[in-house]
Design an enzyme around this catalytic site. Structure first.
Site, short mmCIF file in Angstrom:
data_model
loop_
_atom_site.label_atom_id
_atom_site.label_comp_id
_atom_site.label_asym_id
_atom_site.label_seq_id
_atom_site.Cartn_x
_atom_site.Cartn_y
_atom_site.Cartn_z
N SER A 11 0.83 -1.19 0.00
CA SER A 11 0.00 0.00 0.00
C SER A 11 0.88 1.26 0.00
O SER A 11 1.70 1.43 -0.90
CB SER A 11 -0.96 -0.05 1.19
OG SER A 11 -2.00 0.89 1.05
N HIS A 58 -7.80 -5.43 -0.95
CA HIS A 58 -6.53 -4.73 -0.70
C HIS A 58 -5.73 -5.41 0.39
O HIS A 58 -4.49 -5.44 0.33
CB HIS A 58 -6.83 -3.28 -0.32
CG HIS A 58 -5.60 -2.43 -0.16
ND1 HIS A 58 -4.71 -2.20 -1.19
CD2 HIS A 58 -5.10 -1.77 0.93
CE1 HIS A 58 -3.72 -1.42 -0.75
NE2 HIS A 58 -3.94 -1.15 0.52
N ASP A 87 -8.50 -6.05 -5.44
CA ASP A 87 -8.32 -4.73 -4.82
C ASP A 87 -9.25 -3.73 -5.51
O ASP A 87 -9.27 -3.62 -6.74
CB ASP A 87 -6.87 -4.29 -4.97
CG ASP A 87 -6.48 -3.16 -4.04
OD1 ASP A 87 -7.32 -2.28 -3.78
OD2 ASP A 87 -5.31 -3.14 -3.58
#
Length: 340
Positions: A128, A311, A282
């Protein structure tokens, strides 16, 4: 390992503002070898501190401290490094001088150079916002990064991703305790709402349909929302979360004087052997964005994580299948020779 600190002093940010008495927190695992060739950067994501991601480090894993010197710098704004929560006047409250990813990695590089004499990284990696930092490392210092692994991240925050973050931010700033650009009290209602909104974006539709939340030890969707999402955000400082949202929304490896906004040029400049790993499900770091990035890079492979965890496939607590996939991919990348 204890938290360590690098005093960076007065740092001129990309905004033109100067952040004074800048402190970068970090943690290390393992031993630096004689030629300083075994360095891995494991970079922190949104809202997290180094202790939140150290479970990915261990003997027998790809991030093996018996083989590598693993450094985890704390992203500015996470409460350990310089952040709104530890800021002093006049650079506090609504006057917090935001850090870009480029601001972060430049100070990180200074820390490695001045503290350890490290000039070259065997692997820059993260999930991320951690992956976005790794991307910036490879683009801004192409001669210093041998390998790059971006897990559920991107070279530039997409328009849809920015809109998603606007919604998350709105839940927090709608709280009655947010006034005139600062928090005047603890925004419990806003943080709980933020957790619930985030839960719908971070996990896939299949995750909820197949009740995969049971793997986290939860007895119902409501139990999962309260214990995992509300509980997680209630532990965070709200001003720090807003600072991280700002950094995330402004993520772009080309938004600097080196590349002048030319994303293809920034991607083409990356020399590292790169493994770009989106999650198939995601909802905001999408596979297609990464596919286009890889097409513009020299030595990159797109390897999609075949997961229903959205995610969160990229930080797979309670998810041994995705953990094994990521660990194997990182191990394979570390065994591959660096380009050139």
């Amino acid at each position: 390992m204890e938290t360590q600190f690098f005093d960076a002093g007065a740092v001129v940010l990309e905004s033109g503002l100067t952040h004074r008495n800048t402190r970068l927190a970090y943690q290390t695992h393992g031993t630096l070898n004689a030629d300083r060739s075994n360095v891995i950067l494991w970079l922190t994501p949104f809202g997290a501190q180094h202790g939140d991601i150290e479970w990915m480090i261990g003997p027998g894993r790809a991030l093996d401290p018996t083989r590598y010197f693993i450094v985890t710098p704390d992203l500015f704004g996470n409460g350990l490094s310089s952040s709104p929560s530890n800021a002093v006047q006049p650079a506090n409250g609504s006057r917090w001088p935001h850090f870009t990813f480029a601001d972060n990695v430049r100070v990180q590089r200074r820390m490695l150079q001045e503290t350890f004499g490290i000039e070259r990284i065997a692997l820059a990696c993260g999930w991320s916002m951690g992956g976005m930092q790794a991307y910036h490392w490879a683009a801004l210092f192409p001669n210093a990064v041998d390998r790059l692994a971006v897990i559920c991240g991107a070279a530039r925050t997409s328009p849809h991703n920015r809109v998603f973050l606007e919604g998350v931010k709105a839940t927090l700033t709608a709280d009655v305790h947010f006034q005139d650009g600062r928090f005047t009290g603890f925004p419990e209602r806003g943080l709980r709402a933020m957790g619930r909104v985030y839960a719908g974006w971070a996990m896939s539709q299949t995750f909820y349909r197949d009740e995969l939340w049971r793997q986290a030890g939860c007895s119902s969707v409501e139990d999962y929302l309260v214990s995992n999402w509300e509980g997680n955000f209630l532990k965070r400082d709200p001003a720090n979360l807003l600072a991280h949202l700002w950094t995330w929304q402004h993520g772009d490896i080309s938004a600097n004087e080196t590349y002048g906004g030319d994303l293809p040029a920034a991607l083409a400049a990356i020399q590292a052997r790169a493994l770009i790993m989106p999650s198939a499900t995601d909802l905001y770091f999408q596979v297609e964005d990464n596919r286009r990035e890889v097409a513009a890079m020299r030595h990159a492979e797109l390897r999609v994580i075949p997961s229903d965890w959205g995610h969160r496939a990229g930080m797979p607590a309670n998810n041994p299948v995705d953990e094994a996939f990521i660990n194997a991919a990182l191990g394979e990348l570390l065994q591959a020779s660096a380009p050139g």
